[in-house]
Design a protein around this motif. Structure first.
Motif, short mmCIF file in Angstrom:
data_model
loop_
_atom_site.label_atom_id
_atom_site.label_comp_id
_atom_site.label_asym_id
_atom_site.label_seq_id
_atom_site.Cartn_x
_atom_site.Cartn_y
_atom_site.Cartn_z
N ASP A 157 56.94 43.70 -55.80
CA ASP A 157 55.66 43.46 -55.14
C ASP A 157 55.86 42.30 -54.17
O ASP A 157 56.14 41.17 -54.59
CB ASP A 157 54.62 43.10 -56.21
N ALA A 158 55.77 42.58 -52.89
CA ALA A 158 56.00 41.57 -51.85
C ALA A 158 54.68 41.19 -51.20
O ALA A 158 53.78 42.01 -51.04
CB ALA A 158 56.96 42.09 -50.79
N ALA A 159 54.57 39.93 -50.80
CA ALA A 159 53.35 39.43 -50.15
C ALA A 159 53.62 39.21 -48.67
O ALA A 159 54.72 38.84 -48.27
CB ALA A 159 52.91 38.12 -50.79
N GLY A 160 52.63 39.45 -47.85
CA GLY A 160 52.75 39.24 -46.42
C GLY A 160 52.06 40.35 -45.65
O GLY A 160 51.73 41.39 -46.23
N PHE A 213 57.35 35.77 -50.09
CA PHE A 213 57.96 35.83 -51.40
C PHE A 213 57.73 37.21 -51.99
O PHE A 213 56.96 38.02 -51.45
CB PHE A 213 57.37 34.76 -52.33
N ALA A 214 58.38 37.47 -53.11
CA ALA A 214 58.19 38.73 -53.83
C ALA A 214 58.43 38.50 -55.30
O ALA A 214 59.07 37.52 -55.70
CB ALA A 214 59.14 39.80 -53.30
N LEU A 252 61.04 35.60 -56.07
CA LEU A 252 62.09 35.64 -55.07
C LEU A 252 61.60 34.88 -53.83
O LEU A 252 60.71 35.34 -53.13
CB LEU A 252 62.44 37.07 -54.70
N SER A 253 62.18 33.72 -53.61
CA SER A 253 61.75 32.84 -52.52
C SER A 253 62.94 32.03 -52.06
O SER A 253 63.85 31.73 -52.85
CB SER A 253 60.64 31.91 -53.01
#
Length: 273
Positions: free
Chosen positions: A88-91, A138-139, A182-183
């Protein structure tokens, strides 16, 4: 996750990591994962190694048709193991879409190369961060690598909602985080660890994104995970289970969907009677 802004991922671009089946029972291909359907839920798909006894099924529905930050990749590793990655990725801008694509590609490549899941995750962060400043992108991801002969599963949970291990004779087991999201904040570190479990014949792993567990009704109550871990979840046909959960989540949220929703099952086939 509840993103700062939604990732818009091009459905025409997929990581060159494969393999994946084009349809239930179809031979594996090396072209990459199946992108989400443009409208509605994907048909239930199955990835099964030859005589492996392992199968992965999933449904994905983006909040915005044709775009989304959730993903499922199923990787048939050459030594016979099967890996499933639910992320699940944000952006919401092109840089975020490129970030998600790079994460999936690097992670699948590392798994295909035979790296342990914790090494694959840390190497993915290093590779993606090495491409430049990621800002606040991030994800989260949960990676499970299963051996069909022994039922041994090694998994890494990088800040993702806990998967559920459903066994016939035991209470559901939650596979909580084994490291952070994940960052690029964590580039160069080796802070993700792997944990192990044993899937007996007939066991299942339920993986999902927080668009499922955090779907809210009119009173603000979250859907939660109780229905995902109910006793009948362990014996129902996978496609039937997924269909029912899709319907329950939708009914709970009364048709509202502010976030992507993804459900997946990793199943070890029961022993023949």
């Amino acid at each position: 996750m509840t993103p700062r802004s939604r990732l818009v991922e091009p459905t025409t671009a997929a990581p060159a990591c494969g393999p994946y089946p084009a349809a239930p029972g179809a031979p594996a291909s090396a072209m990459g994962p199946v992108p989400p359907a443009a409208h509605g839920w994907d048909p239930a798909r199955e990835a099964r190694g030859t005589d492996s006894g392992l199968a992965a099924y999933w449904r994905a529905r983006p909040a915005v048709p044709g775009a989304g930050g959730d993903w499922v990749d199923v990787v048939d590793i050459s030594d016979g193991r099967l890996a499933i990655c639910v992320g699940d990725a944000a952006g919401s801008d092109p840089r975020a879409a490129a970030f998600a694509l790079r994460v999936r590609t690097a992670l699948c490549r590392a798994l295909l190369a035979g790296h342990a899941p914790e090494t694959a995750v840390s190497g993915t962060v290093d590779e993606v961060a090495g491409g430049g400043d990621l800002g606040e992108m991030f994800a989260t991801v949960l990676v499970a690598v299963a051996d069909p002969l022994t039922g041994a599963v090694d998994y890494v949970n990088a800040g993702h909602p806990p998967a559920l291990h459903l066994a016939a004779a035991a209470a559901p087991r939650a596979l909580g985080p084994t490291g952070p999201i994940l960052s690029d904040l964590f580039a160069g570190s080796r802070i993700w660890s792997a944990r192990s479990l044993l899937m007996a014949p007939g066991d299942r792993l339920v993986l999902y994104t927080d668009g499922v567990s955090e779907a809210r009704d009119a009173a603000g109550r979250a859907f939660g995970i109780e229905a995902l871990s109910a006793a009948d979840s362990r014996s129902r046909p996978p496609a039937e289970f997924l269909e029912d959960m899709v319907a329950r989540v939708g009914a709970h949220a009364a048709g509202s969907q502010p976030d992507d929703r993804t459900l997946a099952l990793l199943v070890r086939s029961p022993l023949p009677r």
